[in-house]
Write a protein that holds these residues in place. Structure first.
Motif, PDB file in Angstrom:
ATOM      1  N   LEU A  95       0.826  -1.203   0.000  1.00  9.99           N
ATOM      2  CA  LEU A  95       0.000   0.000   0.000  1.00  9.99           C
ATOM      3  C   LEU A  95       0.864   1.258   0.000  1.00  9.99           C
ATOM      4  CD1 LEU A  95      -2.730   1.443   0.198  1.00  9.99           C
ATOM      5  CD2 LEU A  95      -2.656   1.071   2.681  1.00  9.99           C
ATOM      6  N   SER A  96       1.915   1.282   0.810  1.00 13.38           N
ATOM      7  CA  SER A  96       2.779   2.456   0.881  1.00 13.38           C
ATOM      8  C   SER A  96       3.475   2.715  -0.455  1.00 13.38           C
ATOM      9  CB  SER A  96       3.827   2.275   1.988  1.00 13.38           C
ATOM     10  OG  SER A  96       3.215   2.212   3.259  1.00 13.38           O
ATOM     11  N   GLU A  97       3.931   1.650  -1.113  1.00 17.75           N
ATOM     12  CA  GLU A  97       4.569   1.830  -2.413  1.00 17.75           C
ATOM     13  C   GLU A  97       3.585   2.398  -3.430  1.00 17.75           C
ATOM     14  OE1 GLU A  97       7.965   1.217  -3.450  1.00 17.75           O
ATOM     15  OE2 GLU A  97       7.983   1.522  -1.290  1.00 17.75           O
ATOM     16  N   GLN A  98       2.350   1.934  -3.388  1.00 20.19           N
ATOM     17  CA  GLN A  98       1.335   2.447  -4.310  1.00 20.19           C
ATOM     18  C   GLN A  98       1.053   3.925  -4.052  1.00 20.19           C
ATOM     19  OE1 GLN A  98      -2.414   0.389  -4.025  1.00 20.19           O
ATOM     20  NE2 GLN A  98      -3.317   1.467  -5.755  1.00 20.19           N
ATOM     21  N   LEU A  99       0.879   4.298  -2.796  1.00 17.68           N
ATOM     22  CA  LEU A  99       0.591   5.695  -2.462  1.00 17.68           C
ATOM     23  C   LEU A  99       1.781   6.602  -2.780  1.00 17.68           C
ATOM     24  CD1 LEU A  99      -1.310   5.162   0.914  1.00 17.68           C
ATOM     25  CD2 LEU A  99      -2.290   5.978  -1.242  1.00 17.68           C
ATOM     26  N   ASP A 100       2.989   6.141  -2.491  1.00 18.35           N
ATOM     27  CA  ASP A 100       4.175   6.942  -2.808  1.00 18.35           C
ATOM     28  C   ASP A 100       4.293   7.155  -4.316  1.00 18.35           C
ATOM     29  OD1 ASP A 100       4.755   7.043  -0.127  1.00 18.35           O
ATOM     30  OD2 ASP A 100       6.395   5.591  -0.210  1.00 18.35           O
ATOM     31  N   GLY A 101       3.988   6.116  -5.087  1.00 17.20           N
ATOM     32  CA  GLY A 101       4.033   6.245  -6.541  1.00 17.20           C
ATOM     33  C   GLY A 101       3.009   7.237  -7.054  1.00 17.20           C
ATOM     34  N   GLU A 102       1.824   7.224  -6.472  1.00 21.84           N
ATOM     35  CA  GLU A 102       0.784   8.162  -6.887  1.00 21.84           C
ATOM     36  C   GLU A 102       1.167   9.599  -6.513  1.00 21.84           C
ATOM     37  OE1 GLU A 102      -2.939   6.837  -5.309  1.00 21.84           O
ATOM     38  OE2 GLU A 102      -2.859   4.913  -6.365  1.00 21.84           O
ATOM     39  N   GLY A 125      -5.607  12.049  -2.523  1.00 20.81           N
ATOM     40  CA  GLY A 125      -6.829  11.865  -1.751  1.00 20.81           C
ATOM     41  C   GLY A 125      -6.963  10.491  -1.125  1.00 20.81           C
ATOM     42  N   LYS A 126      -8.203   9.987  -1.101  1.00 23.23           N
ATOM     43  CA  LYS A 126      -8.517   8.662  -0.576  1.00 23.23           C
ATOM     44  C   LYS A 126      -8.191   8.530   0.915  1.00 23.23           C
ATOM     45  CE  LYS A 126      -7.720   6.549  -5.094  1.00 23.23           C
ATOM     46  NZ  LYS A 126      -7.060   7.634  -5.817  1.00 23.23           N
ATOM     47  N   PRO A 127      -8.903   9.246   1.787  1.00 28.76           N
ATOM     48  CA  PRO A 127      -8.646   9.164   3.228  1.00 28.76           C
ATOM     49  C   PRO A 127      -8.719   7.744   3.779  1.00 28.76           C
ATOM     50  CG  PRO A 127     -10.109  11.002   2.750  1.00 28.76           C
ATOM     51  CD  PRO A 127      -9.954  10.239   1.473  1.00 28.76           C
ATOM     52  N   GLU A 128      -9.580   6.917   3.194  1.00 27.05           N
ATOM     53  CA  GLU A 128      -9.719   5.553   3.719  1.00 27.05           C
ATOM     54  C   GLU A 128      -8.449   4.738   3.521  1.00 27.05           C
ATOM     55  OE1 GLU A 128     -10.739   5.495  -0.558  1.00 27.05           O
ATOM     56  OE2 GLU A 128     -11.293   6.781   1.133  1.00 27.05           O
ATOM     57  N   ARG A 129      -7.704   5.010   2.449  1.00 25.09           N
ATOM     58  CA  ARG A 129      -6.450   4.284   2.244  1.00 25.09           C
ATOM     59  C   ARG A 129      -5.365   4.803   3.176  1.00 25.09           C
ATOM     60  NH1 ARG A 129      -4.297   3.427  -3.518  1.00 25.09           N
ATOM     61  NH2 ARG A 129      -4.683   5.659  -3.753  1.00 25.09           N
ATOM     62  N   ARG A 130      -5.388   6.088   3.471  1.00 24.89           N
ATOM     63  CA  ARG A 130      -4.434   6.624   4.438  1.00 24.89           C
ATOM     64  C   ARG A 130      -4.707   6.041   5.821  1.00 24.89           C
ATOM     65  NH1 ARG A 130       0.051   8.425   1.954  1.00 24.89           N
ATOM     66  NH2 ARG A 130      -0.454   9.871   0.263  1.00 24.89           N
ATOM     67  N   GLN A 131      -5.982   5.903   6.169  1.00 24.95           N
ATOM     68  CA  GLN A 131      -6.305   5.289   7.456  1.00 24.95           C
ATOM     69  C   GLN A 131      -5.869   3.832   7.478  1.00 24.95           C
ATOM     70  OE1 GLN A 131      -7.526   6.778  10.315  1.00 24.95           O
ATOM     71  NE2 GLN A 131      -6.938   4.794  11.172  1.00 24.95           N
ATOM     72  N   GLN A 132      -6.053   3.145   6.364  1.00 25.83           N
ATOM     73  CA  GLN A 132      -5.600   1.755   6.280  1.00 25.83           C
ATOM     74  C   GLN A 132      -4.092   1.666   6.459  1.00 25.83           C
ATOM     75  OE1 GLN A 132      -6.176  -0.127   2.456  1.00 25.83           O
ATOM     76  NE2 GLN A 132      -5.809  -2.189   3.258  1.00 25.83           N
ATOM     77  N   ASP A 135      -3.436   2.018  10.103  1.00 22.23           N
ATOM     78  CA  ASP A 135      -3.863   0.802  10.800  1.00 22.23           C
ATOM     79  C   ASP A 135      -2.870  -0.339  10.593  1.00 22.23           C
ATOM     80  OD1 ASP A 135      -6.133   2.108  11.694  1.00 22.23           O
ATOM     81  OD2 ASP A 135      -7.453   1.282  10.150  1.00 22.23           O
ATOM     82  N   LEU A 136      -2.364  -0.478   9.382  1.00 19.91           N
ATOM     83  CA  LEU A 136      -1.405  -1.548   9.108  1.00 19.91           C
ATOM     84  C   LEU A 136      -0.072  -1.295   9.798  1.00 19.91           C
ATOM     85  CD1 LEU A 136      -2.148  -2.205   5.325  1.00 19.91           C
ATOM     86  CD2 LEU A 136      -2.451  -3.846   7.196  1.00 19.91           C
ATOM     87  N   THR A 137       0.354  -0.038   9.855  1.00 16.95           N
ATOM     88  CA  THR A 137       1.581   0.292  10.584  1.00 16.95           C
ATOM     89  C   THR A 137       1.457  -0.130  12.041  1.00 16.95           C
ATOM     90  OG1 THR A 137       2.035   2.182   9.128  1.00 16.95           O
ATOM     91  CG2 THR A 137       3.116   2.171  11.288  1.00 16.95           C
ATOM     92  N   LEU A 138       0.321   0.187  12.637  1.00 20.15           N
ATOM     93  CA  LEU A 138       0.087  -0.181  14.033  1.00 20.15           C
ATOM     94  C   LEU A 138      -0.058  -1.689  14.188  1.00 20.15           C
ATOM     95  CD1 LEU A 138      -2.427   2.688  14.779  1.00 20.15           C
ATOM     96  CD2 LEU A 138      -0.123   2.494  15.707  1.00 20.15           C
ATOM     97  N   ALA A 139      -0.640  -2.348  13.183  1.00 17.41           N
ATOM     98  CA  ALA A 139      -0.791  -3.806  13.249  1.00 17.41           C
ATOM     99  C   ALA A 139       0.562  -4.499  13.248  1.00 17.41           C
ATOM    100  CB  ALA A 139      -1.641  -4.298  12.073  1.00 17.41           C
ATOM    101  N   GLU A 200      -0.404  10.269  13.940  1.00 17.89           N
ATOM    102  CA  GLU A 200      -0.562  10.023  12.504  1.00 17.89           C
ATOM    103  C   GLU A 200      -1.967  10.397  12.041  1.00 17.89           C
ATOM    104  OE1 GLU A 200       2.099   8.959  10.341  1.00 17.89           O
ATOM    105  OE2 GLU A 200       2.964   9.742  12.201  1.00 17.89           O
ATOM    106  N   GLN A 201      -2.970  10.092  12.836  1.00 21.36           N
ATOM    107  CA  GLN A 201      -4.333  10.454  12.458  1.00 21.36           C
ATOM    108  C   GLN A 201      -4.526  11.965  12.477  1.00 21.36           C
ATOM    109  OE1 GLN A 201      -6.669   8.074  15.214  1.00 21.36           O
ATOM    110  NE2 GLN A 201      -6.893   6.442  13.723  1.00 21.36           N
TER     111      GLN A 201
END
Length: 229
Positions: A95-102, A125-132, A135-139, A200-201
């Motif tokens: 997910l991070s690689e995808q967002l960084d690329g965008e 944009g896409k706040p839900e992906r940023r929240q994900q 969440d994954l970082t914390l997981a 982060e939030q």
């Protein structure tokens, strides 16, 4: 997905350079956001681990290649408790690689600044992906913390070095051992992870809410944005 993104960047050196600039910017931001934790005797090692392993611009190509075959290899080689930790890591990294690329696609060749970063963040944009992503970082952190409560797991991990290397999973092995030792030394990660979640939030909300009028060259007067480099 990660390999496709890597090939896309290799075909466009300017895109690769921009992605690296985004990663370096984000690592600098993390260091500013968590300067107090990085200076804390109890939390410094864990903050540094997040900074270098989850936010850093380092070359994780070896780890990426291992993710491609991670599930069957993990099930066969690693203790059951480890599998979920690595799956969280693989999902976070993809997910991070995808967002960084965008972000890099939006930024183009323009020099990266705090203002340009905010504008690119809002364009992607896409706040839900940023929240994900949060969440994954914390997981990942919570999973590592959970592993430290298994008394025999550290010895089991040590015994896996040879088989992991033979299976081409040495980078994952290194990550797991370092993560285990770092979180074990912290003696409980609840406060650390709670701090990361809140900050982060808060920053993500500020980045999405920032009003940037066209033609401006100044950041909005939101104190939460002061942690940007």
């Amino acid at each position: 997905m990660v390999e496709q993104e890597r090939q896309r960047r290799l075909a466009e050196p300017s895109l690769h350079a921009c992605v690296q600039a985004v990663k370096q910017f984000q690592q600098q931001r993390f260091a500013r956001t968590y300067a107090d934790l990085l200076a804390s005797p109890r939390y410094a090692a864990a903050a540094r681990f997040f900074l270098e392993e989850l936010y850093g611009p380092g070359d994780f190509s070896g780890r990426d290649a291992q993710f491609a075959r991670v599930v069957p290899a993990l099930v066969r080689l690693f203790p059951e408790q480890v599998v979920q930790t690595v799956l969280h890591l693989a999902e976070l990294h993809a997910l991070s690689e995808q967002l960084d690329g965008e972000m890099a696609d939006v930024l183009g060749a323009s020099p990266l600044s705090s203002l340009r970063y905010v504008q690119a963040w809002q364009t992607v944009g896409k706040p839900e992906r940023r929240q994900q992503q949060i969440d994954l970082t914390l997981a990942v952190g919570a999973s590592l913390d959970h592993l430290t409560r298994k008394p025999l797991l550290r010895q089991a991990l040590r015994m896996m070095r040879g088989p992991a290397a033979a299976a081409g999973l040495a980078e994952l092995q290194r990550f797991l051992e370092q993560g285990f030792d770092t979180f074990k030394a912290m003696r409980g990660a609840s406060d650390f992870l709670g701090t990361v979640r809140q900050r982060e939030q808060d920053l993500a909300a500020a980045l999405f809410a920032a009003a940037v009028p066209p033609g401006t060259d100044c950041l909005p007067s939101d104190g939460r944005l002061g942690q940007l480099p």
